[in-house]
Design a protein around this motif. Structure first.
Motif, PDB file in Angstrom:
ATOM      1  N   THR A  79       0.840  -1.208   0.000  1.00  0.00           N
ATOM      2  CA  THR A  79       0.000   0.000   0.000  1.00  0.00           C
ATOM      3  C   THR A  79       0.873   1.256   0.000  1.00  0.00           C
ATOM      4  OG1 THR A  79      -1.634  -1.154   1.324  1.00  0.00           O
ATOM      5  CG2 THR A  79      -1.818   1.226   1.296  1.00  0.00           C
ATOM      6  N   ASP A  81       3.586   3.814  -0.594  1.00  0.00           N
ATOM      7  CA  ASP A  81       4.967   3.592  -1.035  1.00  0.00           C
ATOM      8  C   ASP A  81       5.581   2.473  -0.191  1.00  0.00           C
ATOM      9  OD1 ASP A  81       7.313   4.713  -2.690  1.00  0.00           O
ATOM     10  OD2 ASP A  81       8.118   4.350  -0.691  1.00  0.00           O
ATOM     11  N   PHE A  84       7.822   3.487   3.044  1.00  0.00           N
ATOM     12  CA  PHE A  84       7.359   4.191   4.241  1.00  0.00           C
ATOM     13  C   PHE A  84       6.333   3.318   4.953  1.00  0.00           C
ATOM     14  CE2 PHE A  84       4.887   7.512   6.563  1.00  0.00           C
ATOM     15  CZ  PHE A  84       5.913   7.932   7.387  1.00  0.00           C
ATOM     16  N   SER A  85       6.761   2.701   6.044  1.00  0.00           N
ATOM     17  CA  SER A  85       5.883   1.781   6.788  1.00  0.00           C
ATOM     18  C   SER A  85       5.297   0.723   5.856  1.00  0.00           C
ATOM     19  CB  SER A  85       4.733   2.553   7.436  1.00  0.00           C
ATOM     20  OG  SER A  85       4.824   2.480   8.823  1.00  0.00           O
ATOM     21  N   SER A 109       2.402   7.620  -1.627  1.00  0.00           N
ATOM     22  CA  SER A 109       2.170   7.355  -0.209  1.00  0.00           C
ATOM     23  C   SER A 109       0.908   8.070   0.272  1.00  0.00           C
ATOM     24  CB  SER A 109       3.373   7.857   0.590  1.00  0.00           C
ATOM     25  OG  SER A 109       3.106   7.763   1.965  1.00  0.00           O
ATOM     26  N   SER A 110       0.305   7.549   1.330  1.00  0.00           N
ATOM     27  CA  SER A 110      -0.843   8.231   1.943  1.00  0.00           C
ATOM     28  C   SER A 110      -0.403   9.605   2.468  1.00  0.00           C
ATOM     29  CB  SER A 110      -1.442   7.387   3.073  1.00  0.00           C
ATOM     30  OG  SER A 110      -0.471   7.052   4.025  1.00  0.00           O
ATOM     31  N   ILE A 111       0.885   9.717   2.808  1.00  0.00           N
ATOM     32  CA  ILE A 111       1.421  11.002   3.274  1.00  0.00           C
ATOM     33  C   ILE A 111       1.368  12.035   2.135  1.00  0.00           C
ATOM     34  CG2 ILE A 111       3.642  12.121   3.884  1.00  0.00           C
ATOM     35  CD1 ILE A 111       2.553  10.711   6.302  1.00  0.00           C
ATOM     36  N   HIS A 131       2.772   3.113  12.895  1.00  0.00           N
ATOM     37  CA  HIS A 131       2.125   1.877  12.460  1.00  0.00           C
ATOM     38  C   HIS A 131       2.993   0.679  12.834  1.00  0.00           C
ATOM     39  CE1 HIS A 131      -1.015  -0.011   9.989  1.00  0.00           C
ATOM     40  NE2 HIS A 131      -0.124  -0.975   9.941  1.00  0.00           N
ATOM     41  N   LEU A 155       1.403   8.745  10.648  1.00  0.00           N
ATOM     42  CA  LEU A 155       0.525   7.579  10.538  1.00  0.00           C
ATOM     43  C   LEU A 155       0.325   7.048  11.949  1.00  0.00           C
ATOM     44  CD1 LEU A 155       1.946   5.500   7.518  1.00  0.00           C
ATOM     45  CD2 LEU A 155       0.349   7.419   7.505  1.00  0.00           C
ATOM     46  N   PRO A 156      -0.914   7.048  12.430  1.00  0.00           N
ATOM     47  CA  PRO A 156      -1.176   6.483  13.762  1.00  0.00           C
ATOM     48  C   PRO A 156      -1.023   4.963  13.717  1.00  0.00           C
ATOM     49  CG  PRO A 156      -2.993   7.881  12.994  1.00  0.00           C
ATOM     50  CD  PRO A 156      -2.127   7.605  11.823  1.00  0.00           C
ATOM     51  N   CYS A 184      -7.097  12.903   8.074  1.00  0.00           N
ATOM     52  CA  CYS A 184      -7.506  12.614   6.684  1.00  0.00           C
ATOM     53  C   CYS A 184      -7.773  11.122   6.555  1.00  0.00           C
ATOM     54  CB  CYS A 184      -6.414  13.030   5.714  1.00  0.00           C
ATOM     55  SG  CYS A 184      -6.065  14.788   5.795  1.00  0.00           S
ATOM     56  N   ILE A 185      -9.034  10.795   6.322  1.00  0.00           N
ATOM     57  CA  ILE A 185      -9.490   9.392   6.342  1.00  0.00           C
ATOM     58  C   ILE A 185      -9.798   8.900   4.927  1.00  0.00           C
ATOM     59  CG2 ILE A 185     -11.365   7.905   7.236  1.00  0.00           C
ATOM     60  CD1 ILE A 185     -11.619  10.115   9.506  1.00  0.00           C
ATOM     61  N   ASN A 186      -9.435   7.629   4.663  1.00  0.00           N
ATOM     62  CA  ASN A 186      -9.754   6.984   3.373  1.00  0.00           C
ATOM     63  C   ASN A 186      -9.342   7.831   2.174  1.00  0.00           C
ATOM     64  OD1 ASN A 186     -10.927   4.629   4.485  1.00  0.00           O
ATOM     65  ND2 ASN A 186     -12.845   5.714   4.858  1.00  0.00           N
ATOM     66  N   LEU A 210      -8.049   3.972   8.938  1.00  0.00           N
ATOM     67  CA  LEU A 210      -7.271   4.284   7.726  1.00  0.00           C
ATOM     68  C   LEU A 210      -7.126   5.803   7.612  1.00  0.00           C
ATOM     69  CD1 LEU A 210      -6.004   2.460   5.519  1.00  0.00           C
ATOM     70  CD2 LEU A 210      -7.928   3.080   4.058  1.00  0.00           C
ATOM     71  N   CYS A 211      -6.158   6.334   8.342  1.00  0.00           N
ATOM     72  CA  CYS A 211      -6.060   7.799   8.349  1.00  0.00           C
ATOM     73  C   CYS A 211      -4.622   8.290   8.527  1.00  0.00           C
ATOM     74  CB  CYS A 211      -6.939   8.379   9.451  1.00  0.00           C
ATOM     75  SG  CYS A 211      -6.392   8.001  11.108  1.00  0.00           S
ATOM     76  N   VAL A 212      -4.432   9.530   8.094  1.00  0.00           N
ATOM     77  CA  VAL A 212      -3.177  10.258   8.308  1.00  0.00           C
ATOM     78  C   VAL A 212      -3.535  11.457   9.182  1.00  0.00           C
ATOM     79  CG1 VAL A 212      -1.290  11.542   7.211  1.00  0.00           C
ATOM     80  CG2 VAL A 212      -2.319   9.589   6.024  1.00  0.00           C
TER      81      VAL A 212
HETATM   82  C1  LIG Z   1       1.086  -0.269   6.824  1.00  0.00           C
HETATM   83  S1  LIG Z   1       0.889   1.463   6.742  1.00  0.00           S
HETATM   84  C2  LIG Z   1       1.260   1.686   5.039  1.00  0.00           C
HETATM   85  C3  LIG Z   1       1.671   3.101   4.669  1.00  0.00           C
HETATM   86  C4  LIG Z   1       1.976   3.177   3.191  1.00  0.00           C
HETATM   87  N1  LIG Z   1       3.194   2.486   2.868  1.00  0.00           N
HETATM   88  C5  LIG Z   1       2.039   4.590   2.670  1.00  0.00           C
HETATM   89  O1  LIG Z   1       3.082   4.990   2.102  1.00  0.00           O
HETATM   90  O2  LIG Z   1       1.032   5.300   2.768  1.00  0.00           O
HETATM   91  C6  LIG Z   1      -0.861   1.611   6.754  1.00  0.00           C
HETATM   92  C7  LIG Z   1      -1.294   2.961   7.240  1.00  0.00           C
HETATM   93  O3  LIG Z   1      -1.160   3.915   6.181  1.00  0.00           O
HETATM   94  C8  LIG Z   1      -2.186   4.876   6.273  1.00  0.00           C
HETATM   95  N2  LIG Z   1      -3.005   4.812   5.041  1.00  0.00           N
HETATM   96  C9  LIG Z   1      -2.881   3.933   4.027  1.00  0.00           C
HETATM   97  N3  LIG Z   1      -3.781   4.177   3.064  1.00  0.00           N
HETATM   98  C10 LIG Z   1      -4.495   5.244   3.485  1.00  0.00           C
HETATM   99  C11 LIG Z   1      -5.585   5.987   2.933  1.00  0.00           C
HETATM  100  N4  LIG Z   1      -6.126   5.676   1.758  1.00  0.00           N
HETATM  101  N5  LIG Z   1      -6.066   7.031   3.638  1.00  0.00           N
HETATM  102  C12 LIG Z   1      -5.532   7.368   4.828  1.00  0.00           C
HETATM  103  N6  LIG Z   1      -4.510   6.704   5.402  1.00  0.00           N
HETATM  104  C13 LIG Z   1      -4.003   5.655   4.740  1.00  0.00           C
HETATM  105  C14 LIG Z   1      -3.024   4.517   7.505  1.00  0.00           C
HETATM  106  O4  LIG Z   1      -2.484   5.218   8.610  1.00  0.00           O
HETATM  107  C15 LIG Z   1      -2.754   3.025   7.631  1.00  0.00           C
HETATM  108  O5  LIG Z   1      -2.993   2.541   8.932  1.00  0.00           O
END
Ligand SMILES: C[S@@+](CC[C@H](N)C(=O)[O-])C[C@H]1O[C@@H](n2cnc3c(N)ncnc32)[C@H](O)[C@@H]1O
Length: 218
Positions: A79, A81, A84-85, A109-111, A131, A155-156, A184-186, A210-212
């Motif tokens: 998911t 990048d 990053f986590s 990335s979600s970031i 995470h 990322l929480p 920021c969710i979904n 699923l949030c940042v």
């Molecule tokens: C295992 S980490 C993966 C992060 C990922 N590698 C990235 O670069 O975004 C999973 C976390 O990423 C964040 N995340 C991933 N997809 C997201 C989305 N569509 N909206 C918000 N947060 C998301 C959430 O915090 C989730 O718990």
């Protein structure tokens, strides 16, 4: 020579999956990934696929490497990048990349999706991921960054350091209760939601996992 492609597939929407990611999946004899990531490539997977769940990550990663060693191309979907986590870190921590050729395909990335959504430049922002890694020293670094007035993108951890817990922790560490927070969710998905509140308000509510989280100095 067969390769392990660790493929970033963006934070959710198929629109953020790169042509390079599609190419790697189409050429792979095995595709490994979480269900929501495999769905992004419906109709494109020609060979075997393996669904990763919270329970079989170790086994799935080892199977991916074993398959490359047998001379087959493998795509491992990560998911956002992979760096990053993501699953690149999971592979490196287990030292699984040393005997196979690895090709990392970057993903959005979600970031990045979060910063873009909020129209913010993240040149001077500080990044944190909790995470699966809610270490005390990291939490202290977060509190320090917030108290110094830095903009934080974090990322929480969905189980042990959720946005409300992060906010409560920061308040306990002496952060200003009026500090601006955006959750920021979904991101990029049809049910995307952006919630702006103060640190104190965030500490009093629950958020979708699923949030940042963005913490901004006032
Ligand atoms: C295992 S980490 C993966 C992060 C990922 N590698 C990235 O670069 O975004 C999973 C976390 O990423 C964040 N995340 C991933 N997809 C997201 C989305 N569509 N909206 C918000 N947060 C998301 C959430 O915090 C989730 O718990």
């Amino acid at each position: 020579m067969a390769k392990l492609h660790i493929v970033g597939v963006g934070p959710g929407s198929p629109e953020y999956v790169s042509p390079a990611a599609h190419k790697a999946v189409q050429k792979a004899q095995l595709v490994v990934g979480a269900e929501r990531n495999l769905k992004l490539f419906r109709g494109e997977i020609k060979g075997e696929s393996l669904t990763l769940t919270a329970k079989n990550v170790e086994e799935g990663l080892k199977y991916a490497v074993g398959t490359v060693k047998k001379g087959k191309n493998v795509a491992l979907l990560s998911t956002g990048d992979p760096g990053f986590s993501g699953l690149l870190g999971s592979m490196l921590r287990r030292q699984l990349t040393k005997d196979v050729e690895v090709n990392v395909i970057p993903g959005v990335s979600s970031i990045q999706a979060c910063a873009a959504k909020l129209c913010m430049s993240w040149d001077n922002a500080v990044l944190f991921t909790f995470h699966n890694d809610p270490r005390v020293e990291k939490k202290r670094d977060l509190a320090k960054a917030v108290k110094e007035g830095k903009t934080v993108l974090a990322l929480p951890d969905p189980n042990t350091f959720t946005p409300d817990e992060i906010a409560a922790f920061l308040l306990k560490e002496g952060a200003d209760k009026k500090t601006n927070v955006v959750v920021c969710i979904n991101l990029t998905l049809p049910n995307e939601k952006i919630i702006e509140a103060s640190l104190e308000e965030v500490s009093e509510q629950k958020f979708h996992p699923l949030c940042v989280m963005v913490i901004k100095s006032n």
